[in-house]
Motif scaffolding. Sequence first.
Motif, mmCIF file in Angstrom:
data_model
loop_
_atom_site.group_PDB
_atom_site.id
_atom_site.type_symbol
_atom_site.label_atom_id
_atom_site.label_comp_id
_atom_site.label_asym_id
_atom_site.label_seq_id
_atom_site.Cartn_x
_atom_site.Cartn_y
_atom_site.Cartn_z
ATOM 1 N N ASN A 188 0.759 -1.257 0.000
ATOM 2 C CA ASN A 188 0.000 0.000 0.000
ATOM 3 C C ASN A 188 0.788 1.304 0.000
ATOM 4 O O ASN A 188 0.180 2.369 -0.132
ATOM 5 C CB ASN A 188 -0.953 -0.001 1.198
ATOM 6 N N ALA A 189 2.086 1.260 0.160
ATOM 7 C CA ALA A 189 2.844 2.513 0.164
ATOM 8 C C ALA A 189 2.962 3.059 -1.261
ATOM 9 O O ALA A 189 3.219 2.306 -2.195
ATOM 10 C CB ALA A 189 4.228 2.293 0.761
ATOM 11 N N PRO A 190 2.757 4.354 -1.438
ATOM 12 C CA PRO A 190 2.799 4.958 -2.778
ATOM 13 C C PRO A 190 4.237 5.221 -3.248
ATOM 14 O O PRO A 190 4.696 6.359 -3.341
ATOM 15 C CB PRO A 190 2.010 6.251 -2.588
ATOM 16 N N ILE A 191 4.938 4.121 -3.490
ATOM 17 C CA ILE A 191 6.318 4.177 -3.954
ATOM 18 C C ILE A 191 6.404 3.328 -5.215
ATOM 19 O O ILE A 191 5.989 2.170 -5.215
ATOM 20 C CB ILE A 191 7.294 3.682 -2.865
ATOM 21 N N TRP A 192 6.931 3.927 -6.278
ATOM 22 C CA TRP A 192 7.020 3.231 -7.557
ATOM 23 C C TRP A 192 8.467 2.855 -7.821
ATOM 24 O O TRP A 192 9.379 3.665 -7.650
ATOM 25 C CB TRP A 192 6.459 4.113 -8.668
ATOM 26 N N LYS A 193 8.661 1.592 -8.240
ATOM 27 C CA LYS A 193 9.991 1.024 -8.411
ATOM 28 C C LYS A 193 10.316 0.845 -9.891
ATOM 29 O O LYS A 193 9.488 0.386 -10.670
ATOM 30 C CB LYS A 193 10.043 -0.330 -7.699
ATOM 31 N N TYR A 194 11.549 1.187 -10.238
ATOM 32 C CA TYR A 194 12.061 1.028 -11.594
ATOM 33 C C TYR A 194 13.369 0.246 -11.541
ATOM 34 O O TYR A 194 14.153 0.414 -10.607
ATOM 35 C CB TYR A 194 12.355 2.396 -12.227
ATOM 36 N N ASP A 195 13.595 -0.600 -12.549
ATOM 37 C CA ASP A 195 14.897 -1.234 -12.727
ATOM 38 C C ASP A 195 15.784 -0.260 -13.481
ATOM 39 O O ASP A 195 15.317 0.448 -14.378
ATOM 40 C CB ASP A 195 14.773 -2.512 -13.559
ATOM 41 N N VAL A 196 17.060 -0.225 -13.129
ATOM 42 C CA VAL A 196 18.022 0.552 -13.900
ATOM 43 C C VAL A 196 18.917 -0.453 -14.623
ATOM 44 O O VAL A 196 19.657 -1.212 -13.987
ATOM 45 C CB VAL A 196 18.848 1.496 -13.008
ATOM 46 N N ILE A 197 18.764 -0.495 -15.942
ATOM 47 C CA ILE A 197 19.525 -1.422 -16.789
ATOM 48 C C ILE A 197 20.176 -0.595 -17.892
ATOM 49 O O ILE A 197 19.493 0.136 -18.616
ATOM 50 C CB ILE A 197 18.613 -2.509 -17.389
ATOM 51 N N ASP A 198 21.488 -0.725 -17.997
ATOM 52 C CA ASP A 198 22.247 0.039 -18.998
ATOM 53 C C ASP A 198 21.927 1.535 -18.926
ATOM 54 O O ASP A 198 21.759 2.198 -19.952
ATOM 55 C CB ASP A 198 21.974 -0.494 -20.410
ATOM 56 N N GLY A 199 21.787 2.041 -17.713
ATOM 57 C CA GLY A 199 21.548 3.464 -17.509
ATOM 58 C C GLY A 199 20.123 3.932 -17.762
ATOM 59 O O GLY A 199 19.841 5.119 -17.664
#
Length: 144
Positions: free
Chosen positions: A114-125
């Motif tokens: 439920n926390a409003p935190i969005w996750k992204y992978d960092v691949i090749d910048g």
Amino acid sequence: MEIYEGSLEVEKITNAWYNEFKDKNCGAFITFVGIVREEGGISALSFDIYEPILAKWLKSWEERAAKENAYVLFAHSKGDVAVHTSSYVAGVVSPQRKVALKLINEFVEDFKANAPIWKYDVIDGKRIYAKERSQAIKGAGLLA
């Protein structure tokens, strides 16, 4: 609520929490530290946070913990966090260990859901939204 740019200094955060609460006659201080794993070719994870909703979410947890004479503590990163470093530290301080053990598990699970935190992978910048490892926040979506 503590929000930091980049990787967390876990020892500094947890030591500060310990020093803040060690004289409050509590018998348990339990922490959870999330560490970015090296998987899928990522060099880091990156996070966006919607702080007004996160503050409201945390306040509800602080009120819930207070009913059991406990405290919940929370630190999270925004921006890029390299593999093998921390993006998330949670803590519970309580007079009794059973309360602290129960609350830390419930707190971390609710955070993931439920926390409003969005996750992204960092691949090749490049930042790539981690859709397959994300959960929809309850009540989120388009209005009818």
